[in-house]
Motif scaffolding. Structure first.
Motif, PDB file in Angstrom:
ATOM      1  N   GLY A  23       0.783  -1.225   0.000  1.00  0.00           N
ATOM      2  CA  GLY A  23       0.000   0.000   0.000  1.00  0.00           C
ATOM      3  C   GLY A  23       0.815   1.275   0.000  1.00  0.00           C
ATOM      4  N   THR A  24       2.130   1.192   0.143  1.00  0.00           N
ATOM      5  CA  THR A  24       2.987   2.378   0.151  1.00  0.00           C
ATOM      6  C   THR A  24       3.995   2.281  -0.984  1.00  0.00           C
ATOM      7  N   VAL A  25       3.851   3.174  -1.958  1.00  0.00           N
ATOM      8  CA  VAL A  25       4.704   3.155  -3.153  1.00  0.00           C
ATOM      9  C   VAL A  25       5.443   4.479  -3.259  1.00  0.00           C
ATOM     10  N   ILE A  26       6.746   4.406  -3.525  1.00  0.00           N
ATOM     11  CA  ILE A  26       7.557   5.612  -3.667  1.00  0.00           C
ATOM     12  C   ILE A  26       8.190   5.636  -5.066  1.00  0.00           C
ATOM     13  N   PHE A  27       8.717   6.786  -5.431  1.00  0.00           N
ATOM     14  CA  PHE A  27       9.389   6.918  -6.719  1.00  0.00           C
ATOM     15  C   PHE A  27      10.782   6.295  -6.672  1.00  0.00           C
ATOM     16  N   ALA A  28      11.168   5.694  -7.784  1.00  0.00           N
ATOM     17  CA  ALA A  28      12.521   5.143  -7.940  1.00  0.00           C
ATOM     18  C   ALA A  28      12.872   5.221  -9.417  1.00  0.00           C
ATOM     19  N   LYS A  29      14.158   5.089  -9.714  1.00  0.00           N
ATOM     20  CA  LYS A  29      14.611   5.127 -11.097  1.00  0.00           C
ATOM     21  C   LYS A  29      15.321   3.811 -11.416  1.00  0.00           C
ATOM     22  N   VAL A  30      15.020   3.267 -12.581  1.00  0.00           N
ATOM     23  CA  VAL A  30      15.636   2.017 -13.013  1.00  0.00           C
ATOM     24  C   VAL A  30      17.087   2.265 -13.407  1.00  0.00           C
ATOM     25  N   VAL A  31      17.988   1.439 -12.869  1.00  0.00           N
ATOM     26  CA  VAL A  31      19.395   1.505 -13.248  1.00  0.00           C
ATOM     27  C   VAL A  31      19.643   0.549 -14.410  1.00  0.00           C
ATOM     28  N   LEU A  32      19.262  -0.715 -14.219  1.00  0.00           N
ATOM     29  CA  LEU A  32      19.432  -1.714 -15.283  1.00  0.00           C
ATOM     30  C   LEU A  32      18.677  -2.984 -14.921  1.00  0.00           C
ATOM     31  N   PRO A  33      18.331  -3.785 -15.922  1.00  0.00           N
ATOM     32  CA  PRO A  33      17.714  -5.082 -15.663  1.00  0.00           C
ATOM     33  C   PRO A  33      18.790  -6.108 -15.299  1.00  0.00           C
ATOM     34  N   VAL A  34      18.413  -7.102 -14.526  1.00  0.00           N
ATOM     35  CA  VAL A  34      19.320  -8.185 -14.181  1.00  0.00           C
ATOM     36  C   VAL A  34      19.054  -9.312 -15.182  1.00  0.00           C
ATOM     37  N   MET A  35      19.850  -9.358 -16.229  1.00  0.00           N
ATOM     38  CA  MET A  35      19.580 -10.277 -17.335  1.00  0.00           C
ATOM     39  C   MET A  35      19.858 -11.725 -16.974  1.00  0.00           C
ATOM     40  N   GLU A  36      20.540 -11.964 -15.853  1.00  0.00           N
ATOM     41  CA  GLU A  36      20.797 -13.343 -15.438  1.00  0.00           C
ATOM     42  C   GLU A  36      19.539 -13.997 -14.874  1.00  0.00           C
ATOM     43  N   ASP A  37      18.543 -13.174 -14.510  1.00  0.00           N
ATOM     44  CA  ASP A  37      17.304 -13.686 -13.922  1.00  0.00           C
ATOM     45  C   ASP A  37      16.132 -13.323 -14.826  1.00  0.00           C
ATOM     46  N   CYS A  38      15.846 -14.162 -15.806  1.00  0.00           N
ATOM     47  CA  CYS A  38      14.749 -13.923 -16.742  1.00  0.00           C
ATOM     48  C   CYS A  38      13.787 -15.112 -16.723  1.00  0.00           C
ATOM     49  N   ASP A  39      12.544 -14.853 -17.149  1.00  0.00           N
ATOM     50  CA  ASP A  39      11.598 -15.958 -17.243  1.00  0.00           C
ATOM     51  C   ASP A  39      11.786 -16.689 -18.562  1.00  0.00           C
ATOM     52  N   GLU A  40      10.892 -17.621 -18.859  1.00  0.00           N
ATOM     53  CA  GLU A  40      11.047 -18.443 -20.056  1.00  0.00           C
ATOM     54  C   GLU A  40      10.918 -17.640 -21.349  1.00  0.00           C
ATOM     55  N   ASN A  41      10.328 -16.436 -21.248  1.00  0.00           N
ATOM     56  CA  ASN A  41      10.185 -15.581 -22.423  1.00  0.00           C
ATOM     57  C   ASN A  41      11.289 -14.530 -22.532  1.00  0.00           C
ATOM     58  N   GLY A  42      12.294 -14.633 -21.651  1.00  0.00           N
ATOM     59  CA  GLY A  42      13.397 -13.682 -21.686  1.00  0.00           C
ATOM     60  C   GLY A  42      13.090 -12.361 -21.019  1.00  0.00           C
ATOM     61  N   ARG A  43      11.997 -12.297 -20.246  1.00  0.00           N
ATOM     62  CA  ARG A  43      11.624 -11.065 -19.562  1.00  0.00           C
ATOM     63  C   ARG A  43      12.326 -10.993 -18.209  1.00  0.00           C
ATOM     64  N   PRO A  44      13.060  -9.909 -17.923  1.00  0.00           N
ATOM     65  CA  PRO A  44      13.762  -9.803 -16.643  1.00  0.00           C
ATOM     66  C   PRO A  44      12.798  -9.848 -15.463  1.00  0.00           C
ATOM     67  N   MET A  45      13.144 -10.620 -14.462  1.00  0.00           N
ATOM     68  CA  MET A  45      12.331 -10.729 -13.259  1.00  0.00           C
ATOM     69  C   MET A  45      12.875  -9.886 -12.116  1.00  0.00           C
ATOM     70  N   TRP A  46      14.089  -9.357 -12.289  1.00  0.00           N
ATOM     71  CA  TRP A  46      14.713  -8.518 -11.277  1.00  0.00           C
ATOM     72  C   TRP A  46      15.362  -7.309 -11.949  1.00  0.00           C
ATOM     73  N   TYR A  47      15.374  -6.200 -11.236  1.00  0.00           N
ATOM     74  CA  TYR A  47      15.996  -4.973 -11.726  1.00  0.00           C
ATOM     75  C   TYR A  47      16.814  -4.348 -10.600  1.00  0.00           C
ATOM     76  N   VAL A  48      17.766  -3.523 -10.981  1.00  0.00           N
ATOM     77  CA  VAL A  48      18.468  -2.686 -10.017  1.00  0.00           C
ATOM     78  C   VAL A  48      17.869  -1.291 -10.135  1.00  0.00           C
ATOM     79  N   ILE A  49      17.419  -0.745  -9.005  1.00  0.00           N
ATOM     80  CA  ILE A  49      16.843   0.591  -8.991  1.00  0.00           C
ATOM     81  C   ILE A  49      17.593   1.463  -7.996  1.00  0.00           C
ATOM     82  N   CYS A  50      17.445   2.767  -8.130  1.00  0.00           N
ATOM     83  CA  CYS A  50      18.054   3.677  -7.162  1.00  0.00           C
ATOM     84  C   CYS A  50      17.015   4.707  -6.749  1.00  0.00           C
ATOM     85  N   PHE A  51      17.283   5.371  -5.628  1.00  0.00           N
ATOM     86  CA  PHE A  51      16.326   6.320  -5.075  1.00  0.00           C
ATOM     87  C   PHE A  51      16.840   7.753  -5.076  1.00  0.00           C
TER      88      PHE A  51
END
Length: 271
Positions: A23-51
């Protein structure tokens, strides 16, 4: 608004919503996707973000903790730099074309595939994913497609309860009435009840905002209240007020971390 669909792709330097707690969401900026962790369709499941700009290392987070802002037109991930936002309903724009062109049975088939994948996740991630699906298909958040949403929503709750009990998923191609346990002792009972309240609050807030806009536009220009006019009469919504206060406090802390980045501060304040 934030898009409940967790299958979105995010690009580097994109502003997103990050859910600190339910219920509490704040702003963040995407740094990069973690390409080592993707689903079967190649979609990243994890990202590095900064505040903030001082946040050099960033934080690795699950895509289930991230929300994309809704734009008037969803641009391609590779080419668009637009950050113009607008209000949207429960089902995300990224899947609306699928909803419009698919039958309820097609959607249920895809839902079954997704639930099988979700049930392989750790419990915390699983609960996040189920919550996103619950709020995405909740009828109160889909007033423009309420009959379809109600059908899919009931099916979703039934399937989640069956998976929790170790039962096989219902075949979406079989015509049968969908029921789900209402036992107060069931694993999901209190959780569904809490999420239902969240969906109702969001829906009431959206309806109130739309009603206010319609009333404002229908009045002659000379009768419209000035921006600085104080509303008359109490508006007793203490829980909603507390939620707004928590969000404002989190946004304020984020703004402080931006330093002299006035463009970013204006963008965040606008949202």
């Amino acid at each position: 608004r934030l898009d409940q669909d967790y299958k979105n792709l995010f690009r580097a330097d994109e502003w997103v919503g990050y859910e600190v707690e339910e219920g509490t969401v704040i702003f963040a900026k995407v740094v990069l996707p973690v390409m080592e962790d993707c689903d079967e369709n190649g979609r990243p499941m994890w990202y590095v973000i900064c505040f903030s700009k001082e946040d050099e290392e960033g934080k690795k987070v699950s895509v289930l903790e991230m929300y994309k802002f809704i734009r008037g037109k969803v641009p391609s991930v590779e080419t668009s730099d637009s950050q113009e936002l607008e209000v949207a309903e429960g089902i995300g724009r990224s899947v609306q074309h699928v909803v419009q062109e698919s039958s309820a049975r097609d959607i249920k088939r895809e839902l079954c595939k997704e639930l099988k994948r979700i049930w392989q996740l750790p419990e915390e991630e699983r609960n996040r994913a189920v919550r996103r699906l619950y709020l995405m298909w909740h009828p109160d958040k889909n007033p423009n497609r309420i009959h379809l949403a109600d059908d899919v929503f009931k099916y979703l709750k039934c399937q989640v309860e069956r998976l929790q009990e170790g039962l096989a998923l219902l075949d979406p191609d079989e015509d049968r009435s969908v029921t789900f346990p209402t036992n107060r002792g069931s694993y999901w009972h209190d959780t569904f009840k809490r999420w239902h309240s969240t969906a109702q609050q969001h829906s009431a807030s959206s309806q109130s905002e739309r009603r206010s806009r319609r009333q404002h536009r229908s009045r002659p220009a000379e009768e419209r209240p000035d921006f600085w006019d104080t509303p008359t009469g109490p508006v007793p919504e203490p829980e909603e007020a507390k939620r707004w206060l928590r969000q404002a406090e989190a946004d304020f802390l984020s703004l402080l971390s931006l330093g002299n980045r006035y463009d970013c501060a204006c963008f965040m304040a606008h949202q």
